[in-house]
Design an enzyme around this catalytic site. Structure first.
Site, PDB file in Angstrom:
ATOM      1  N   LYS A 127       0.836  -1.203   0.000  1.00  0.00           N
ATOM      2  CA  LYS A 127       0.000   0.000   0.000  1.00  0.00           C
ATOM      3  C   LYS A 127       0.873   1.256   0.000  1.00  0.00           C
ATOM      4  O   LYS A 127       0.585   2.228  -0.707  1.00  0.00           O
ATOM      5  CB  LYS A 127      -0.913  -0.019   1.227  1.00  0.00           C
ATOM      6  CG  LYS A 127      -1.740   1.230   1.441  1.00  0.00           C
ATOM      7  CD  LYS A 127      -2.803   1.002   2.495  1.00  0.00           C
ATOM      8  CE  LYS A 127      -2.230   0.830   3.888  1.00  0.00           C
ATOM      9  NZ  LYS A 127      -1.890   2.131   4.520  1.00  0.00           N
ATOM     10  N   SER A 128       1.944   1.236   0.791  1.00  0.00           N
ATOM     11  CA  SER A 128       2.805   2.416   0.913  1.00  0.00           C
ATOM     12  C   SER A 128       3.449   2.778  -0.417  1.00  0.00           C
ATOM     13  O   SER A 128       3.505   3.956  -0.804  1.00  0.00           O
ATOM     14  CB  SER A 128       3.894   2.162   1.956  1.00  0.00           C
ATOM     15  OG  SER A 128       3.336   1.917   3.221  1.00  0.00           O
ATOM     16  N   ARG A 150       2.349   6.059  -3.201  1.00  0.00           N
ATOM     17  CA  ARG A 150       3.369   7.007  -3.642  1.00  0.00           C
ATOM     18  C   ARG A 150       3.515   6.984  -5.161  1.00  0.00           C
ATOM     19  O   ARG A 150       3.621   8.041  -5.810  1.00  0.00           O
ATOM     20  CB  ARG A 150       4.714   6.674  -2.969  1.00  0.00           C
ATOM     21  CG  ARG A 150       4.769   7.100  -1.503  1.00  0.00           C
ATOM     22  CD  ARG A 150       5.938   6.435  -0.771  1.00  0.00           C
ATOM     23  NE  ARG A 150       6.109   6.977   0.573  1.00  0.00           N
ATOM     24  CZ  ARG A 150       5.356   6.649   1.620  1.00  0.00           C
ATOM     25  NH1 ARG A 150       4.368   5.779   1.472  1.00  0.00           N
ATOM     26  NH2 ARG A 150       5.586   7.196   2.805  1.00  0.00           N
ATOM     27  N   ARG A 194      -8.280  13.350  12.882  1.00  0.00           N
ATOM     28  CA  ARG A 194      -6.858  13.110  12.669  1.00  0.00           C
ATOM     29  C   ARG A 194      -6.184  14.399  12.182  1.00  0.00           C
ATOM     30  O   ARG A 194      -6.574  14.960  11.154  1.00  0.00           O
ATOM     31  CB  ARG A 194      -6.638  11.971  11.664  1.00  0.00           C
ATOM     32  CG  ARG A 194      -7.233  10.650  12.133  1.00  0.00           C
ATOM     33  CD  ARG A 194      -7.051   9.541  11.122  1.00  0.00           C
ATOM     34  NE  ARG A 194      -5.645   9.142  10.999  1.00  0.00           N
ATOM     35  CZ  ARG A 194      -5.231   8.150  10.211  1.00  0.00           C
ATOM     36  NH1 ARG A 194      -6.119   7.471   9.493  1.00  0.00           N
ATOM     37  NH2 ARG A 194      -3.957   7.833  10.148  1.00  0.00           N
ATOM     38  N   SER A 196       4.121  12.753  11.847  1.00  0.00           N
ATOM     39  CA  SER A 196       3.874  11.758  10.797  1.00  0.00           C
ATOM     40  C   SER A 196       4.847  11.974   9.647  1.00  0.00           C
ATOM     41  O   SER A 196       4.973  13.094   9.135  1.00  0.00           O
ATOM     42  CB  SER A 196       2.441  11.855  10.281  1.00  0.00           C
ATOM     43  OG  SER A 196       2.254  11.016   9.155  1.00  0.00           O
ATOM     44  N   SER A 197       5.507  10.900   9.214  1.00  0.00           N
ATOM     45  CA  SER A 197       6.406  11.000   8.064  1.00  0.00           C
ATOM     46  C   SER A 197       5.628  11.246   6.769  1.00  0.00           C
ATOM     47  O   SER A 197       6.201  11.692   5.775  1.00  0.00           O
ATOM     48  CB  SER A 197       7.230   9.714   7.930  1.00  0.00           C
ATOM     49  OG  SER A 197       6.388   8.610   7.629  1.00  0.00           O
ATOM     50  N   GLN A 198       4.315  10.958   6.768  1.00  0.00           N
ATOM     51  CA  GLN A 198       3.520  11.166   5.559  1.00  0.00           C
ATOM     52  C   GLN A 198       3.398  12.636   5.193  1.00  0.00           C
ATOM     53  O   GLN A 198       3.272  12.982   4.018  1.00  0.00           O
ATOM     54  CB  GLN A 198       2.138  10.534   5.723  1.00  0.00           C
ATOM     55  CG  GLN A 198       2.165   9.022   5.730  1.00  0.00           C
ATOM     56  CD  GLN A 198       0.789   8.413   5.866  1.00  0.00           C
ATOM     57  OE1 GLN A 198      -0.222   9.107   5.833  1.00  0.00           O
ATOM     58  NE2 GLN A 198       0.737   7.102   6.020  1.00  0.00           N
ATOM     59  N   ASP A 221       3.590   0.263  12.339  1.00  0.00           N
ATOM     60  CA  ASP A 221       2.417  -0.528  11.960  1.00  0.00           C
ATOM     61  C   ASP A 221       2.470  -1.968  12.470  1.00  0.00           C
ATOM     62  O   ASP A 221       1.477  -2.691  12.379  1.00  0.00           O
ATOM     63  CB  ASP A 221       2.254  -0.545  10.436  1.00  0.00           C
ATOM     64  CG  ASP A 221       1.725   0.777   9.899  1.00  0.00           C
ATOM     65  OD1 ASP A 221       1.117   1.538  10.687  1.00  0.00           O
ATOM     66  OD2 ASP A 221       1.913   1.052   8.706  1.00  0.00           O
TER      67      ASP A 221
END
Length: 408
Positions: free
Chosen positions: A21-22, A26, A97, A143-145, A287
Site C-alpha cells: 500500500k505504501s 506514492r 486526525r 507523521s512521516s507522511q 504498523d
C-alpha cells in the site's frame, strides 16, 4: 459482519501477499505528476489505493476518502498544485486526525488551503494553483507522511524545496522510500541528515511494478510465533526491499520464527524462542506494534515497546485499543509517557465470551485473528475492515487452517 474464529492444529501452506500500500500510493502520485501513460503493475487493490485512484481519475471537485489517511495527506499536497477548487473530506474518524502541520507548510510554500470545520483537521477546501516553494522547517515527530507529501510535489514548485526536519524524526524509513521512488522517476534530491533539497525538475515517466507488502507479512509471522509448530511460504516479497517493515525478520527470530529465502519465496519455520523479555524501538516499524504485542502476550513474553507515539493518530488510537482488547484476553498492559507501551506479565481473568472490537482499524482485526490459536471461538467485529489494506486476508488464513463462522 462479525465472525468467530478458530484454527486447526497444523499451520502449513502458501500465502499470496497483497501489493505494498505504501509504495502503491506514492507511485500513483508520482505517476500522475509525471503525466505518465505507462501502466503500474501489481498495484494494490486496498481501500486506500482505491480512494487515491478515485480522486486521480475523477472529473469532479468533491472527494470523500473515508478512512484513508495516506490518501488524505498525499492528496492534500497533490491537489494544492492542480488548478481548481477542491473539497477533500473523510470519515468522522478522519475529521479527528490532525493535518495542520502539512496544511501550514503548504500554505507557507504558496498554497491556499482552508479548514471547512475545525482548524487543524479535515475537511479541507484547497485552491489549487502555482506553488512558489523555497525553504521551510517542519516538525518530523508527528507523521512521516506529511514530509513525503511535500517531497513528492516539490519538483513542481517554482523554486523547488529545501526542507529542514525538526525534532525527533519518526518512520524515517518511509521518507527514505519516498526519496528512492522519486529518484526512480528522475528527481534530483540531496539529503544531509535532517535537511532535504529537491530541485525544480519534473518527473520522467517510467514503467513500475509494485512489490508485495511487508506489513501484511507480519500477521503470518505472528501466527507461527503463537503456534506450536508449522511452516508458511510467503510470495511476492523483495529481499532488498524499500519497505522499512522488512526489518521485522530479525525481531521475529527472537520470538521463534526463522526466515529463509528459496528463490523469490520466503520460508517461515517455527523454532525455539530466544528470549523471555522483548524490548524494541518501533519508531521505524509502527504498523507492526499490534502484531508483536499480541504475539508476546499469547506466548507469555513481557515487553517494553518504545517509539509508539504515532499510534495515537492512526485509524484509531491504537495504544488505547490494544490495552482495551488485550485486557479482554486477560493481559494488563500499561503506558509510560506517550512513547512506551508495556506488558510486565500482569494477568487478569479473561472474559468468557471474547468479542474483539476493531474500531474501523484493519490492523486490529488482522493482529488479533492469530490469537484464536489460544482463544478458539473468539469473535472479531467487522471482518470487512481488512479491505483497507488486505482484502483477501481471511481467505489466506483459511489456507492455513482458519475456520470461520459468521455470527451476529
Amino acid at each position: 459482519m462479525n465472525i468467530a474464529v478458530c484454527f486447526n492444529d497444523k499451520i502449513k501452506g502458501i500465502v499470496s501477499l497483497p501489493a505494498s500500500k505504501s509504495i502503491s500510493n506514492r507511485i500513483l502520485i508520482l505517476n500522475a505528476l509525471a503525466d505518465s501513460p505507462l501502466e503500474i503493475e501489481n498495484l494494490s487493490d486496498c481501500d486506500d489505493t482505491k480512494s487515491m485512484l478515485q480522486v486521480l481519475q475523477s472529473d469532479v471537485n468533491y472527494f470523500d476518502i473515508g478512512h484513508a489517511g495516506t490518501a488524505m495527506r498525499f492528496l492534500t499536497a497533490f491537489l494544492s498544485r492542480i488548478v481548481g477548487i477542491w473539497d477533500l473530506t473523510g470519515s468522522e474518524r478522519m475529521k479527528q486526525r490532525p493535518i495542520g502541520v502539512l496544511v501550514d507548510a503548504l500554505n507557507r510554500l504558496g498554497a491556499h488551503i482552508e479548514y471547512r470545520e475545525q482548524v487543524g483537521f479535515p475537511p479541507l477546501r484547497i485552491y489549487g494553483s502555482y506553488l512558489r516553494g523555497g525553504e521551510i522547517s517542519i516538525p518530523a515527530s508527528v507523521s512521516s507522511q506529511y514530509i513525503s507529501a511535500l517531497m513528492m510535489i516539490a519538483p513542481y514548485m517554482a523554486e523547488g524545496l529545501r526542507l529542514r526536519l525538526t525534532g525527533k524524526v519518526v518512520s524515517r524509513k518511509y521518507i527514505d522510500m519516498t526519496v528512492a521512488l522519486m529518484r526512480f522517476f528522475g528527481a534530483e534530491i540531496e539529503t544531509n541528515g535532517d535537511f532535504i533539497k529537491i530541485a525544480p525538475l519534473p518527473y520522467t515517466p517510467v514503467p513500475f511494478r509494485v512489490e508485495s507488502d511487508w506489513s501484511a507479512a507480519s500477521y503470518f509471522y505472528e501466527l507461527l510465533a503463537i503456534a506450536e509448530g508449522g511452516e508458511i511460504t510467503l510470495t511476492g516479497l523483495e529481499k532488498e526491499s524499500l519497505q522499512g517493515d522488512a526489518g521485522q525478520v530479525y525481531v521475529w527470530e527472537k520470538l521463534g520464527v526463522k526466515s529463509s529465502w528459496q528463490g523469490d519465496k520466503l520460508m517461515l519455520r517455527k523454532k525455539e524462542v530466544e528470549i523471555r523479555f522483548l524490548e524494541f524501538n518501533f519508531v521505524e516499524m509502527p504498523d507492526l506494534v499490534q502484531s508483536f504485542a499480541v504475539a508476546c502476550c499469547m506466548n507469555g513474553i513481557p515487553f517494553s515497546f518504545s517509539g509508539v507515539e504515532t499510534l495515537r493518530i492512526k485509524e484509531t488510537d491504537r495504544i488505547t485499543a490494544l490495552i482495551t482488547e488485550l485486557r479482554k484476553l486477560g493481559y494488563e498492559l500499561s503506558t509510560e509517557g506517550e512513547g512506551v507501551l508495556k506488558w510486565e506479565g500482569t494477568l487478569a481473568l479473561p472474559e468468557k465470551n471474547i468479542c474483539i472490537e476493531t474500531y474501523h482499524d484493519h490492523r486490529m482485526a488482522m493482529a488479533f485473528a492469530p490469537a484464536a490459536l489460544k482463544h478458539p471461538g473468539m469473535v472479531i467485529v467487522d471482518k470487512e475492515v481488512v479491505s483497507k489494506s488486505f482484502a483477501d486476508y481471511w481467505k489466506e488464513l483459511q489456507k492455513l487452517g482458519l475456520e470461520i463462522e459468521e455470527v451476529k
